[in-house]
Structure formats: C-alpha cells, structure tokens
Write an enzyme that holds these catalytic residues in place. Structure first.
Site, PDB file in Angstrom:
ATOM      1  N   GLY A 104      15.243  23.144 -22.106  1.00 58.98           N
ATOM      2  CA  GLY A 104      14.830  23.206 -23.501  1.00 58.98           C
ATOM      3  C   GLY A 104      15.709  24.126 -24.324  1.00 58.98           C
ATOM      4  N   GLY A 106      15.703  26.302 -28.458  1.00 62.05           N
ATOM      5  CA  GLY A 106      14.985  26.662 -29.666  1.00 62.05           C
ATOM      6  C   GLY A 106      15.935  27.161 -30.721  1.00 62.05           C
ATOM      7  CE1 TYR A 107      13.626  26.220 -35.356  1.00 61.83           C
ATOM      8  CE2 TYR A 107      12.662  28.240 -36.254  1.00 61.83           C
ATOM      9  CZ  TYR A 107      12.718  26.858 -36.202  1.00 61.83           C
ATOM     10  OH  TYR A 107      11.877  26.111 -36.982  1.00 61.83           O
ATOM     11  CB  VAL A 111      15.814  27.411 -21.167  1.00 59.87           C
ATOM     12  CG1 VAL A 111      15.370  27.864 -19.781  1.00 59.87           C
ATOM     13  CG2 VAL A 111      15.333  28.389 -22.233  1.00 59.87           C
ATOM     14  CE  LYS A 125      13.707  32.112 -22.091  1.00 59.94           C
ATOM     15  NZ  LYS A 125      12.735  32.912 -22.848  1.00 59.94           N
ATOM     16  CG  ASP A 235       6.868  31.917 -32.828  1.00 64.12           C
ATOM     17  OD1 ASP A 235       5.976  31.224 -33.356  1.00 64.12           O
ATOM     18  OD2 ASP A 235       7.932  31.431 -32.399  1.00 64.12           O
TER      19      ASP A 235
END
Length: 457
Positions: A104, A106-107, A111, A125, A235
């Site tokens: 995955g 994100g911003y 990963v 990561k 978050d």
C-alpha cells in the site's frame, strides 16, 4: 539570430540568479547540504526558501521534543542504523532483500512486503516519491532533495514513536536503514501485517469482532499514559491499523501528538466531530487534561464499536455491550473504566456464564461417539462461520453446541475437536449428515437421536 527585449531580460535575470546562487551559502544544522538563495531578503534567502527552512526547523524540533520526552534518549538523532536486541535488522540485512509484494501507499509513505535472505517476511516503509506530500512540496518549493528531507521527517517521527511505544497492539519495529547515498533516505523495517478490511471484518463471527475492539481499547488505555505521556491519534482511521494473526495493530503513528491542548477557559477544551461536540474542563495548570484520551475513545466508538460490537452479540452480553456503547458514545467515562467493562464482557463470555439459561440436559438428545471423526460430510452453510464452505462456530461446551444444532432444522450432528479460538472456546462443526466415521483421538461426534418414526428429535 535575434533576441527580443523580453528574451534578453529573462536571460539577464537567469544570469544574475545563477551568480547569486553561487555566492550565498547557508549551512543547515541537521545535514551536510548547502542552501542557496537570492539577495531579496536580509539573510540572503528568498521568502519561499525561508518558509522551507522554517518547516524543516519545526520538524526537527518536533523530533527532538519526542526524544526529550522519553526516558531512553537515543545517542544520536541521525538514525544511522541503531541496533538493539529487538531491532537488529539494518542496512546489511536489507542488502539482499527481495520485494515480493506491494502492500500500500499513502500521502507520505510506500509499504512493500519483502523477503529477507533467511526467509523472514517483513514490511518496508519508505518515502512515497509520488505521494501527495511530495507533490505539494515540489509545487511550493521546486527542490526535490529538500522536499524529500521534509517529507521524510514523518517517517523519522514514526520510527522514534515505534521505538518508544511498545504494546501488543502496536506493530513491532524490527530495524531501519538510512541510505547514505541519498540524504534523508530512510527505510523502516516492521513486522508484516495485512491491511484492515472492514467489510470482511463485518462478516466475521462476533467473537473476532469483539477481539478487535478489545485490542483497540487496551491500546488506547496504554496510549493515555504512555512513556511519552498522553498520545492522541490525530488521523484516527481504520486504514491506520493492520491485522497480525487476528490481532489489531496500530501501524501509522506519524500524525500522533504527545501534547495536550493548552487553554484559558473551558471553551478552549472543545472536541469537534461531524455529528457531536464535547467540551471539557480547563485544568488549573491551563491544560485540557484528558482531551487526547477522549478524542481517541470517541473515534474508537464511531469507527469501530458502532459497527463491530452490537450486531449478533450473545443475548446475555447485550446489556453489557449496550452499556459500553452508551458510555463511549456520550464520553461518560474514562478509558480505564471502559477497559474494565470490556474485560467483564470477556470474562462472562469465556466462563460460559452466558449459558446459565440453557437446559443442562440438552446433550441427552445426542448420542456421543468419542475418539471418532465424521467423513463424507454433508455440510451446510451458516453465518457467520469460521469456514465459508460450512458451518463452524465457536462454543463454550458441547451444551452450547447442542443448543445451536437444535435450533438449526438441517443440523443432524456436530463434532468437536481440540481446536480452540483466541478465548479458549471450542470450534464446533455442524452438519446435515455424513457417510461414515473414522478413528480420531482428538475428536468427538454428537448425533441427534431420532424418534421411532425416524424423525430427528
């Protein structure tokens, strides 16, 4: 070839800018790079460059504050491959790593699932160079190396937090590597987890959904008084968690905060959510004490408890579950008291107290064949089942299994083995028939007795 006045002006400006960039130097305190600018400001830096430096300074101060808040301050803030018995994977071990899957992005981060040379699977990561944070930084500052440094601070912060926050419901930090060939390049090595799938979780047995909520409450109780103080997950979303062997684990901490809000009056201690607002007292020390804890608890209620707890809870547990839903939905009590309520539900469920109204002789309606296992099964499906192709449910004892079988018209038998769930409860497999039996010392088959007419009792 002729040049227009506009072209000449642009050329002249570029030449001046290049000359200024080669003259003005500023050494950044956290690295070995040099920052250049024009002479538009007294310090020799443009407003844009000053803004970039200010953001980098703020990020560095945040990291330093995290280290000061910890009893175990690291020997360096450079993050150059520190080793501890728990986190011994470093650059050398990662040199032979093979990325086997994309987990995955994100911003800020990407990963990857990776296989180490010894066969261990881990999650890696690193900074997401195509992520939103990097893109916005480049739009503002147009400096790839500086933006990489700025964006990487989130990952550095997460590493610091993972090193200091140790809990069964926080992903295990296994090591890190900073690539000296790229300033700011850093990789965190974590235990591998699977992204939390709420749709799949909603279809799972109540016991597994309760396990997720219980783990979350235990985590929030720890965060309310962690070694760093009270930690708020700013978050708070299901995507910040992963599943490891059925256990919920927090994996994203880069937006965590260890500071309680400061206040002058009660109105400053306001928690705002889409559907509700809460106001708390401003303490004598001018801090909204407990605000981080309450923020976490209400987010747990609206993102997890609401969907996972009430549906299909055992009847005797419903009053206890409703108490939890009411107290967390209105923030009537602390996380400590909420955890006590969850532990009470667990105790009742594991002890079998929820079966106190079940007839004790219900198993008399079944013939028991111990040391046997049925084959040639004629299975039927029920929901929610531990086996999608059949009807496998968690039971406290043969008595509860008999109660379930008696309530299913198609059930003619069930079997119990020594396989258990995380609570220690047995897994029972319910069937509509079978062709024959085979010996199995770890299994027992319960067959419903039939009347003289041949009908199942």
């Amino acid at each position: 070839m002729t040049f227009s006045k506009t072209t000449f002006s642009v050329f002249f400006f570029v030449a001046l800018l290049f000359l200024a960039l080669t003259v003005v130097l500023k050494q950044w305190h956290f690295g070995v790079r040099e920052t250049f600018g024009d002479a538009a400001a007294p310090d020799g830096l443009t407003p844009v460059r000053n803004r970039l430096l200010q953001q980098l300074e703020e990020r560095q101060q945040e990291l330093e504050q995290l280290c000061i808040s910890s009893d175990n301050v690291p020997t360096t803030l450079g993050f150059m491959d520190p080793r501890t018995p728990e986190t011994e994977i470093g650059c050398e071990e990662l040199s032979g790593v093979n990325a086997v899957d994309f987990l995955g992005s994100g911003y800020t981060k990407t990963v990857l699932k990776a296989a180490l040379p010894e066969g261990l699977f881990v999650a890696l990561k690193s900074v997401n160079h195509q992520g939103t944070d990097m893109r916005l930084c480049m739009e503002d500052f147009k400096d790839h190396q500086s933006c990489h440094e700025l964006v990487s601070f989130k990952l550095r912060k997460e590493i610091v937090l993972l090193q200091r926050l140790q809990h069964p419901n926080i992903i295990k930090f296994k090591g890190q590597c900073q690539d000296s060939a790229l300033v700011g390049g850093i990789t965190a090595v974590l235990e591998q987890g699977m992204p939390l799938q709420m749709i799949q979780l909603l279809q799972s047995p109540w016991e597994e959904r309760f396990r997720v909520c219980l783990g979350l409450v235990r985590l929030l109780q720890y965060l309310s008084s962690s070694p760093l103080g009270s930690v708020a997950l700013l978050d708070f979303q299901p995507r910040q968690f992963v599943m490891v062997s059925g256990e919920l684990k927090l994996t994203d901490l880069d937006d965590a905060s260890i500071e309680e809000a400061r206040c002058e009056e009660d109105s400053d201690c306001l928690l705002q959510f889409p559907l509700r607002n809460f106001t708390f007292r401003c303490s004598s020390s001018r801090i909204c004490e407990g605000l981080n804890e309450m923020r976490n608890l209400y987010n747990a209620y609206r993102y997890f408890f609401t969907y996972l707890l009430p549906h299909q809870a055992p009847p005797v547990l419903k009053p206890l579950v409703e108490k939890i839903m009411n107290s967390t939905g209105d923030l009537k009590q602390s996380i400590n008291k909420t955890l006590v309520d969850f532990e009470e539900v667990l105790h009742v469920y594991k002890s079998g107290l929820h079966l106190e109204n079940v007839p004790p002789l219900i198993t008399k309606d079944y013939a028991v064949l111990k040391g046997m296992r049925s084959v040639g099964n004629m299975e039927y499906r029920c929901w929610p089942s531990y086996n999608e192709q059949g009807c496998v449910l968690s039971v406290h004892s043969a008595r509860e299994a008999a109660l379930i079988c008696s309530s299913h018209p198609q059930c003619t038998s069930f079997s119990l083995s020594n396989e258990r769930t995380w609570t220690g409860r047995l897994l029972a497999s319910f069937r509509s028939g079978f062709s024959h039996l085979v010996p199995d010392v770890n299994s027992a088959v319960y067959m419903r007795r039939v009347k003289a007419s041949g009908a199942v009792l």
